[in-house]
Design an enzyme around this catalytic site. Structure first.
Site, PDB file in Angstrom:
ATOM      1  CG  ASP A   9      -0.772  -6.904   6.614  1.00 14.17           C
ATOM      2  OD1 ASP A   9      -2.044  -6.587   7.048  1.00 14.17           O
ATOM      3  OD2 ASP A   9       0.298  -6.650   6.894  1.00 14.17           O
ATOM      4  CG  HIS A  57      -0.736  -0.179   2.516  1.00 14.21           C
ATOM      5  ND1 HIS A  57       0.154   0.648   3.069  1.00 14.21           N
ATOM      6  CD2 HIS A  57      -1.326  -0.953   3.461  1.00 14.21           C
ATOM      7  CE1 HIS A  57       0.139   0.305   4.441  1.00 14.21           C
ATOM      8  NE2 HIS A  57      -0.367  -0.790   4.638  1.00 14.21           N
ATOM      9  CG  HIS A  59      -0.769  -0.800  11.911  1.00 13.53           C
ATOM     10  ND1 HIS A  59      -1.221  -1.406  11.005  1.00 13.53           N
ATOM     11  CD2 HIS A  59      -1.109   0.394  11.804  1.00 13.53           C
ATOM     12  CE1 HIS A  59      -1.408  -0.455  10.132  1.00 13.53           C
ATOM     13  NE2 HIS A  59      -1.349   0.699  10.412  1.00 13.53           N
ATOM     14  CG  HIS A 100      -3.226  -6.458  12.886  1.00  7.90           C
ATOM     15  ND1 HIS A 100      -4.064  -5.621  12.952  1.00  7.90           N
ATOM     16  CD2 HIS A 100      -2.207  -6.086  12.247  1.00  7.90           C
ATOM     17  CE1 HIS A 100      -3.805  -4.619  12.327  1.00  7.90           C
ATOM     18  NE2 HIS A 100      -2.733  -4.611  11.747  1.00  7.90           N
ATOM     19  CE1 TYR A 137       5.610  -3.604   8.568  1.00  9.24           C
ATOM     20  CE2 TYR A 137       5.687  -2.657  10.817  1.00  9.24           C
ATOM     21  CZ  TYR A 137       5.128  -3.334   9.690  1.00  9.24           C
ATOM     22  OH  TYR A 137       3.834  -3.797   9.940  1.00  9.24           O
ATOM     23  CG  ASP A 184       1.422  -4.798  11.792  1.00 15.91           C
ATOM     24  OD1 ASP A 184       1.777  -5.914  11.253  1.00 15.91           O
ATOM     25  OD2 ASP A 184       0.493  -4.005  11.404  1.00 15.91           O
ATOM     26  CG  HIS A 231       4.911  -7.941   8.347  1.00 17.23           C
ATOM     27  ND1 HIS A 231       4.269  -8.554   7.391  1.00 17.23           N
ATOM     28  CD2 HIS A 231       3.903  -7.054   8.984  1.00 17.23           C
ATOM     29  CE1 HIS A 231       3.078  -7.841   6.951  1.00 17.23           C
ATOM     30  NE2 HIS A 231       2.957  -6.853   8.144  1.00 17.23           N
ATOM     31  CD  GLU A 280      -3.213  -3.350   7.883  1.00 16.21           C
ATOM     32  OE1 GLU A 280      -2.679  -3.280   9.092  1.00 16.21           O
ATOM     33  OE2 GLU A 280      -3.114  -2.430   6.883  1.00 16.21           O
TER      34      GLU A 280
HETATM   35 FE1  FEO Z   1      -1.090  -3.610  10.383  1.00 16.05          FE
HETATM   36 FE2  FEO Z   1       0.980  -6.203   8.948  1.00 16.05          FE
HETATM   37  O1  FEO Z   1      -0.570  -5.306   9.225  1.00 16.05           O
END
Ligand code: FEO
Length: 392
Positions: free
Chosen positions: A81, A23, A144, A77, A191, A163, A222, A79
């Site tokens: 991803d 993104h 996040h 989380h 990041y 995250d 990640h 989100e």
């Molecule tokens: Fe806030 Fe890796 O997503």
């Protein structure tokens, strides 16, 4: 691909080696979606992956156990991803309960048809026994998203940090001591700057919460898992979250017919004093992801832009829009730029400084058509004065 984190805990995530845009975040080293499988009397899966990798996640899980045997899917989380594969994964893991916060359940139900999912809602301090191993849940809102949480595995002293402490980094290795340490730190900073910069206060609170836990491994969702540079990355997070300034001045500019460039060069010349890192950044030759990473710890930032029609040139407009959301703090700022028949560029930068509550170090320097020697000397004095202030 290395999969063992410790005995009976395995990495089953996916590596997107060719992903270069997350993104709008430029990810030159690719992206990794981490998912972890914990074996005990019960089996737990910590986080999932992006929907496009759902089959790969199931394949990776199947190397250790049939997905049907999984008892819990912990969702730290919501989100996409990490959670957009959930409809496929929950269907495959027939008996698994989805373990998450109430807020997370709300968000998941807005993304997916969750009518057949069995939820187990947890909150701060709750624990979940897997047999000999116990998971504890730590709510970390806005690290996040509002529903974000960490999961701690007491017996192995592993923090699954979602995250936080993550990096966009592709590797077949899993640990920080198995890869290029400078590259990982570089990506961790990138990041933080591009994803987590607005949430410094919440991150400091989260770090405060985890102080009571003994941690020997931090496994984010990640990138690389931290086991050797643990105290270093936590300490860097504390610095970044509190905007600890470095002796660093950025001169970031866009130019139309080189007049603003001449001003930028003069400011940078003035700022290039011993003991201060002075960077000259032509906005159209530098990736915005890298610019923002430099902004994170620079104390002095001088923005310049030529006037285009009645305002900013497009790349400077894009940077200001991005910075508005990232909310950098504790900066000394100033502006400059050339104009011809129209006005507005420098005024828009000043307006941004005001709306972002940044401390303006000096009035803007404006130049019509071509800069005179007098204006260039004024630019050089501005660079020097800011560098001296930053050095002190
Ligand atoms: Fe806030 Fe890796 O997503």
């Amino acid at each position: 691909m290395q999969r063992t984190i410790v005995k009976d805990i395995y990495w089953v995530g996916s590596v997107d080696w060719s992903m270069r845009d997350f993104h709008s975040f430029t990810t030159l080293r690719g992206v990794t979606y981490n998912s972890y499988l914990i074996f005990d009397e019960k089996i737990a899966l910590i986080d999932t992956v992006k929907a496009t990798f759902a089959k790969e996640l199931l394949f990776n899980i199947s190397a250790f156990a049939s997905p049907e045997k999984i008892d819990y899917i912990i969702v730290n989380h919501a989100e996409p991803d990490h959670a957009s594969s959930l409809p496929i994964i929950v269907t495959a893991c027939k008996k698994a309960k989805v373990v998450c916060t109430k807020k997370c359940q709300e968000i998941l139900s807005l993304y997916h048809d969750v009518s057949k999912w069995v939820f187990q809602i947890v909150k701060e301090g709750d624990t979940l026994s897997l047999g000999k191993k116990t998971l504890s849940f730590i709510e970390t809102p806005m690290v996040h998203w509002p529903e974000s949480m960490f999961t701690y595995l007491k017996e192995e002293k592993i923090l699954f940090s979602m995250d936080a402490f993550g990096q966009h980094f592709s590797s077949s290795s899993r640990f920080d001591d198995e890869v290029d340490g400078c590259a990982v730190m570089d990506e961790a900073k990138k990041y933080y700057a591009n994803i987590l910069m607005p949430f410094g206060q919440q991150i400091l609170k989260a770090i405060d919460k985890i102080k009571k836990y003994e941690i020997r491994i931090v496994a984010p969702s990640h990138g690389i898992v931290w086991r050797s540079s643990l105290s270093e990355i936590v300490s860097l997070y504390q610095e970044w979250a509190s905007f600890k300034p470095q002796k660093k001045v950025l001169v970031i500019y866009d130019t139309m017919w080189e007049s603003t460039k001449e001003m930028a060069v003069a400011i940078h010349r003035g700022a290039s004093i011993e003991g201060v890192q002075a960077k000259l950044i032509f906005i159209r030759a530098t990736n915005i992801t890298d610019i923002v990473t430099d902004v994170l710890d620079a104390q002095g930032i001088i923005l310049g832009c030529s006037n285009l029609n009645q305002g900013l040139m497009p790349f400077m407009g894009m940077l200001l829009t991005y910075l508005k959301g990232l909310r950098p703090q504790k900066k000394l700022v100033a502006s400059f730029g050339s104009f011809g028949w129209g006005r507005g560029a420098v005024e828009e930068i000043e307006e941004f400084f005001k709306s972002a509550s940044l401390e303006v170090f000096a009035p803007p320097i404006k130049s019509q058509w071509k800069s005179t020697q007098k204006i260039l000397e004024e630019c050089e004095r501005l660079g020097l004065a800011l560098a001296e202030k930053v050095k002190r």
